[in-house]
Structure formats: C-alpha cells, structure tokens
Scaffold this active site. Sequence first.
Site, PDB file in Angstrom:
ATOM      1  N   THR A   1      71.856  18.734  42.407  1.00 14.09           N
ATOM      2  CA  THR A   1      72.427  18.510  43.735  1.00 14.09           C
ATOM      3  C   THR A   1      73.139  17.172  43.827  1.00 14.09           C
ATOM      4  O   THR A   1      74.191  17.059  44.458  1.00 14.09           O
ATOM      5  CB  THR A   1      71.318  18.578  44.798  1.00 14.09           C
ATOM      6  OG1 THR A   1      70.757  19.891  44.804  1.00 14.09           O
ATOM      7  CG2 THR A   1      71.868  18.266  46.188  1.00 14.09           C
TER       8      THR A   1
ATOM      9  N   ASP B   1      64.761  20.697  41.724  1.00 12.51           N
ATOM     10  CA  ASP B   1      63.859  21.848  41.704  1.00 12.51           C
ATOM     11  C   ASP B   1      62.956  21.885  40.485  1.00 12.51           C
ATOM     12  O   ASP B   1      61.791  22.277  40.577  1.00 12.51           O
ATOM     13  CB  ASP B   1      64.654  23.152  41.806  1.00 12.51           C
ATOM     14  CG  ASP B   1      65.168  23.416  43.211  1.00 12.51           C
ATOM     15  OD1 ASP B   1      64.710  22.717  44.147  1.00 12.51           O
ATOM     16  OD2 ASP B   1      66.008  24.312  43.389  1.00 12.51           O
TER      17      ASP B   1
END
Length: 332
Positions: free
Chosen positions: A15, A88
Amino acid sequence: MEEKKRLLLLTTGGTIASVPGADGLEPKRSEVMEREVNQLRSYYNITVRDVLCLDSSNITPEQWLLIAESIFTLRSGYDGIVVSHGTDTMAYTASAVTFLLPDIDVPVVFTGSQLPLADVLSDGPDNLRTAFAMAASGKPGVFLAFDRKVMLGCRSVKLRATGFNAFESVNARYAATVTGLGLRVDESVLPRRRGEAKLYTRISSDVFLLKLTPGLSPKIFDALVDMGYRGIVMEAFGLGGMNILHQGLDGIRKAVNAGISVVVTTQCLYDSANLGVYQVGSRLLELGVIQGRDMTTEAAMTKLMWAIGQNMAPEEIRAVFARSLAGEIAEE
C-alpha cells in the site's frame, strides 16, 4: 558536522507504494515515494533498490528468500536497512527473515502504511521516519516499525485492517518508541547476537496452519498426512486444550509417527500455550507434540518452515523450538 548514516531502502510494493489504478490501488513506486525519500535525505545518505513490486498478499516463501538474500548481499557498506512492504503479510515476512538471517549485523526494519503515500492523510511518512531512525540506531536485528513504535519482527502481529495502530508487539515489550525525547530504545528487548551473520537459502512450504473449532473432524490429521505435509501448527484452545480428546489424539499420534512435527500454540493472542496444566495437554505432550509457548502464529509458522527447510529431524526441530533464536519466545 557528523557524517550522515548510510542507509539502504529496499522496496517490495504494498500500500505504501500504491497508486490508484483501473481496478483499485496498485503497487508501483511513484514520484511520491521519491519525494518522501528525498526529504529524508536531509538526515541520511539513502540508496534505494527495488526488489519486488507486489501486493503483500501475493508474497510467498519464495519472495521471503529473495528479500533475505537481498538484505544479506547488499548490506555491506550500510549502517542499516529499511524494507517497505505491504501490511497484510508483513508480520509473516519479518518473522521469516528473522530466521533466515540469524545474527544479522545491521538493523533491518520493515515498515509500510495503511494509506498510500499519494494520499494526503497517509501514515506512510511517519512510519518511514520511524523506520529510518531505527535503521540508523546501530542496533542489529530484524524489526517492524509502525505508528511510532518499533517491535521485533518475530513478535509483530497485524491486529487492525484500517487503523494506523495496526501492529502490536505480542508478549514482548516494544524494542523502541518515538516520544518527545526522540527514539527511545529498550536494550533489554534487542536480540542477542551469538556469532557471525548468516544467510539460510531454504525454507519449506509443507507446513499447515490448523485452527481448532468445536466439532472439528479428527480426519483432518489423516488428510494432512496423505497430502504430504511435514509440519502442522495447531492453534488450540486456551492453554492448549482440544475438543477431540480420543479420536483426535489418534490422528495426532499418526501424524507424529509419520514424522510430522506438530507445534501447538494458543488461539489466545496474548499469554502462552502451556500443555502441562490440563490432562488433555499432558496427553498431547506424551504423543510428542511441541509446545509453541508464547510465540505468535506467524513466528511459529515461519520457524517451523525454516527448520524443515534445513532438513532437520523431528527431534532437532523439537530442540530448536525449546530455545529462543531471536527473541521469538520468552527465555525461561
């Protein structure tokens, strides 16, 4: 004037490096990343190398090896290394790299963000500053920096999907925190080096994570044996309880007798698996399972994958799980 620390930034996507695409956010090192790095160059001498450009959900053990090798081979001449990574699976990667790079001789700090650097409200700039400060600290080890906190990579767990305080150090104090006094390092948390830095180049994917649920069929153990798994990490209830006392024990017995290493951890995020408290736990120990104690699931998985990757025999794996290699379990 004091010479700037020489730091290396290895990018892997995630991200923090994403930009809007046709189907949503896509990892791509952009001009925004360059802008943030250029601001940090006022304080550090920074070199940037791109290793991967992936969403972290697509990072596999093969990429863990690539990241570890990149750190090991490129570290010469640098005071520390920062690895930007998607959040994640960052705890898995940081844990795996911990075991693949024992006694690493420079600080290696993983970080990422919940919002892309391209977003005006991104937490990325703050996380990068914390990570670079830890990388410049001269404290060797594998760490994860997030929300002005630094933790051992093998103690990190992602607990929140959107909150900026996404990561916690489970069952261990923070290695460092950022306060009004700057970066405050807790020396007692830092891993102890026992020898020269080393790179391991093998890891096994033949490890299965099994979370016990009420009513789980004991046939699952037969299936895992038939599928060729060489290790099982079993998240049991509480201190290590399981609901399938009789048939379940037969399944575990078959797995252990087939040479499969079975590590028992707890579904409770904090505290420790202690199989000596209840009868069911004692029965598990009699079968030859391994206590995961207060390890995170991510650390238990990656340590077992690493150990099997080195072709350790089950008794060797039991011995290596009984001791802390890099702070992943509490010293007794």
